[in-house]
Scaffold this motif. Structure first.
Motif, mmCIF file in Angstrom:
data_model
loop_
_atom_site.group_PDB
_atom_site.id
_atom_site.type_symbol
_atom_site.label_atom_id
_atom_site.label_comp_id
_atom_site.label_asym_id
_atom_site.label_seq_id
_atom_site.Cartn_x
_atom_site.Cartn_y
_atom_site.Cartn_z
ATOM 1 N N VAL A 60 -6.314 14.318 -16.278
ATOM 2 C CA VAL A 60 -5.273 13.295 -16.160
ATOM 3 C C VAL A 60 -5.174 12.833 -14.706
ATOM 4 O O VAL A 60 -5.061 11.621 -14.428
ATOM 5 N N TYR A 61 -5.232 13.773 -13.778
ATOM 6 C CA TYR A 61 -5.238 13.392 -12.364
ATOM 7 C C TYR A 61 -6.492 12.595 -12.014
ATOM 8 O O TYR A 61 -6.455 11.682 -11.179
ATOM 9 N N SER A 62 -7.615 12.912 -12.647
ATOM 10 C CA SER A 62 -8.846 12.148 -12.412
ATOM 11 C C SER A 62 -8.668 10.704 -12.867
ATOM 12 O O SER A 62 -9.057 9.757 -12.166
ATOM 13 N N LEU A 63 -8.078 10.520 -14.043
ATOM 14 C CA LEU A 63 -7.794 9.170 -14.519
ATOM 15 C C LEU A 63 -6.841 8.464 -13.561
ATOM 16 O O LEU A 63 -6.996 7.266 -13.268
ATOM 17 N N SER A 64 -5.869 9.212 -13.049
ATOM 18 C CA SER A 64 -4.919 8.642 -12.086
ATOM 19 C C SER A 64 -5.635 8.172 -10.823
ATOM 20 O O SER A 64 -5.284 7.138 -10.240
ATOM 21 N N GLN A 65 -6.646 8.925 -10.403
ATOM 22 C CA GLN A 65 -7.368 8.554 -9.184
ATOM 23 C C GLN A 65 -8.110 7.234 -9.375
ATOM 24 O O GLN A 65 -8.186 6.425 -8.452
ATOM 25 N N PHE A 66 -8.643 6.989 -10.565
ATOM 26 C CA PHE A 66 -9.276 5.702 -10.836
ATOM 27 C C PHE A 66 -8.268 4.567 -10.672
ATOM 28 O O PHE A 66 -8.606 3.498 -10.173
ATOM 29 N N PHE A 67 -7.031 4.816 -11.126
ATOM 30 C CA PHE A 67 -6.002 3.783 -11.019
ATOM 31 C C PHE A 67 -5.560 3.575 -9.575
ATOM 32 O O PHE A 67 -5.409 2.441 -9.104
ATOM 33 N N VAL A 68 -5.371 4.667 -8.844
ATOM 34 C CA VAL A 68 -4.805 4.590 -7.494
ATOM 35 C C VAL A 68 -5.830 4.092 -6.470
ATOM 36 O O VAL A 68 -5.465 3.477 -5.463
ATOM 37 N N ALA A 69 -7.111 4.304 -6.731
ATOM 38 C CA ALA A 69 -8.157 3.965 -5.759
ATOM 39 C C ALA A 69 -8.081 2.499 -5.332
ATOM 40 O O ALA A 69 -7.826 1.615 -6.145
ATOM 41 N N TYR A 70 -8.270 2.278 -4.030
ATOM 42 C CA TYR A 70 -8.299 0.936 -3.428
ATOM 43 C C TYR A 70 -6.962 0.215 -3.519
ATOM 44 O O TYR A 70 -6.903 -1.009 -3.421
ATOM 45 N N GLN A 71 -5.897 0.987 -3.702
ATOM 46 C CA GLN A 71 -4.560 0.423 -3.609
ATOM 47 C C GLN A 71 -3.922 0.916 -2.306
ATOM 48 O O GLN A 71 -4.361 1.914 -1.723
ATOM 49 N N PRO A 72 -2.880 0.236 -1.841
ATOM 50 C CA PRO A 72 -2.310 0.545 -0.516
ATOM 51 C C PRO A 72 -1.408 1.773 -0.503
ATOM 52 O O PRO A 72 -0.234 1.691 -0.156
ATOM 53 N N ASP A 73 -1.961 2.929 -0.886
ATOM 54 C CA ASP A 73 -1.220 4.184 -0.796
ATOM 55 C C ASP A 73 -2.232 5.327 -0.687
ATOM 56 O O ASP A 73 -2.475 6.058 -1.656
#
Length: 416
Positions: free
Chosen positions: A174-187
């Motif tokens: 689930v955290y891996s899926l989250s990393q796909f979402f968060v990547a290249y965003q300003p955080d």
């Protein structure tokens, strides 16, 4: 402060050349290397840095920013009226909700956690949705908050050791899926928090597949953080491959695939270093790993498969700045079908970089149009695509400038 301390490029007034020299030195890149990558002479680089010749035109400035991994164009130019972040996309509207779910991590439980098998089915559907949807960040961003909370709860409530390991494996993914979402965003802080929690949960699970996925994503996070983090990327990748190697003779397809994906990651980092022999050597190892998989196999997280190796070859050639070779690899790779929409869009972006390197900007723009058609949210968040589009909005040819401007509007880089 010591007299030999590296100046701060934010300090005013600093000329473009001074800022360029500071970032080049921070990157650990010599003048001859930068000059070679730009197709210029070392003396030209020296003269720009000394302010003896005028600031290069925008296409060259954008190329310098990419090579020196300057994330915001204003940091290189000193012009705060053009704060263009080249390697970070816009913040997604669902980012705040995902961040809140990650950060909350409540200790008190007022309800019973869903069974691990139920969470696994939801997670599998989420991965499938990510690969199938053109607006994959929107789809994943909607699913993640409840999935994160339920997976955290399941890990805390697990009763037996076996149940805890199973729950931790799901939580890690689930955290891996989250990393796909968060990547290249300003955080960036959230990205690292997700990556580290994913790795810890994977280790707690003792599941080779979960450990491999978490390592694969952690290595990417290190590599994308810049040249100074390449050693850390290699350390994670190689240590995980050593851990997996004894298990490979009898391993299921998903473990074989994650090992192959990690081998390619080692090659990717080598290519970023400019080490052609090592890069192609690792790619060949990954290709041999892919051949051990069924012809129609496709890893649900990494997209590793026989079909993806052509796309991976394009990436290696592009990162090595081998223009002709990257175009040849692109022609070969186009024969394979990449099932995942975002991965297909990413491949089109790599092809566009290849055509740009080979002096075919019109073909590069046409290829970026294909990337946008496959998955608009992939190209919108990709720094390389943004750089090519911005560069071509300054093209001398009116038709190319028009096409680039239209694409820049679609990506939110220019106002309509």
């Amino acid at each position: 402060m010591p007299s030999d301390a590296t100046p701060d490029p934010y300090t005013n007034p600093l000329a473009f050349g001074q800022r360029m020299q500071i970032y080049r030195q921070r990157r650990g890149m010599s003048r001859p290397v930068l000059a070679g990558l730009l197709g210029k002479s070392p003396s030209w680089v020296k003269q720009v840095e000394a302010g003896l010749i005028q600031v290069p035109k925008l296409p060259t400035v954008l190329r310098i920013a990419e090579l020196l991994r300057v994330r915001n164009l204003a940091d290189l130019t000193g012009d705060q009226t053009m704060p263009i972040d080249l390697f970070v996309g816009p913040g997604h509207p669902r980012l705040a909700a995902v961040k809140q779910a990650v950060d909350a991590f409540p200790l008190a439980a007022d309800r019973e956690a869903p069974p691990a098998l139920h969470l696994r089915h939801r997670l599998d559907r989420a991965w499938a949705a990510r690969h199938e949807a053109p607006n994959h960040r929107e789809v994943v961003g909607e699913l993640l908050p409840s999935l994160i909370r339920d997976a955290q709860l399941a890990a805390r409530q697990a009763g037996t050791a076996a149940d805890r390991r199973a729950a931790q494996a799901v939580l890690s993914e689930v955290y891996s899926l989250s990393q796909f979402f968060v990547a290249y965003q300003p955080d960036a802080a959230l990205l690292w928090r997700v990556a580290e929690r994913g790795m810890v949960a994977a280790q707690e699970s003792e599941d080779p597949h979960a450990i491999g996925i978490a390592a694969w994503l952690t290595a990417q996070a290190h590599r994308d953080a810049g040249h100074a983090h390449f050693d850390a990327a290699d350390a994670v990748t190689l240590e995980t491959l050593r851990y997996l190697e004894p298990q490979l003779p009898d391993a299921p397809d998903d473990v074989l695939a994650i090992a192959g994906a990690l081998q390619f990651e080692a090659g990717y980092t080598a290519a970023r270093r400019g080490e052609a022999g090592a890069a192609w050597g690792w790619w060949d190892k990954a290709r041999k790993a892919a051949r051990k998989l069924p012809a129609d196999y496709y890893h649900p997280v990494t997209s590793f498969s026989r079909a993806i190796m052509g796309a991976h070859a394009v990436t290696i050639a592009v990162e090595l700045h081998q223009g002709g070779e990257s175009v040849r690899q692109a022609a070969r790779a186009d024969k394979a079908v990449i099932k995942s929409r975002p991965r297909r869009a990413r491949h089109r972006i790599e092809e566009a970089r290849a055509y740009q390197l080979d002096g075919q900007p019109d073909t590069a723009l046409a290829t970026l149009d294909k990337a946008h058609e496959a998955a608009p949210e992939t190209i919108q968040y990709n720094g390389y695509a943004r750089r090519i589009v911005l560069e071509e909005t300054e093209a001398k040819q009116p038709e190319r400038r028009r096409r680039a401007s239209e694409l820049a509007v679609k990506l939110g880089l220019l106002a309509a």
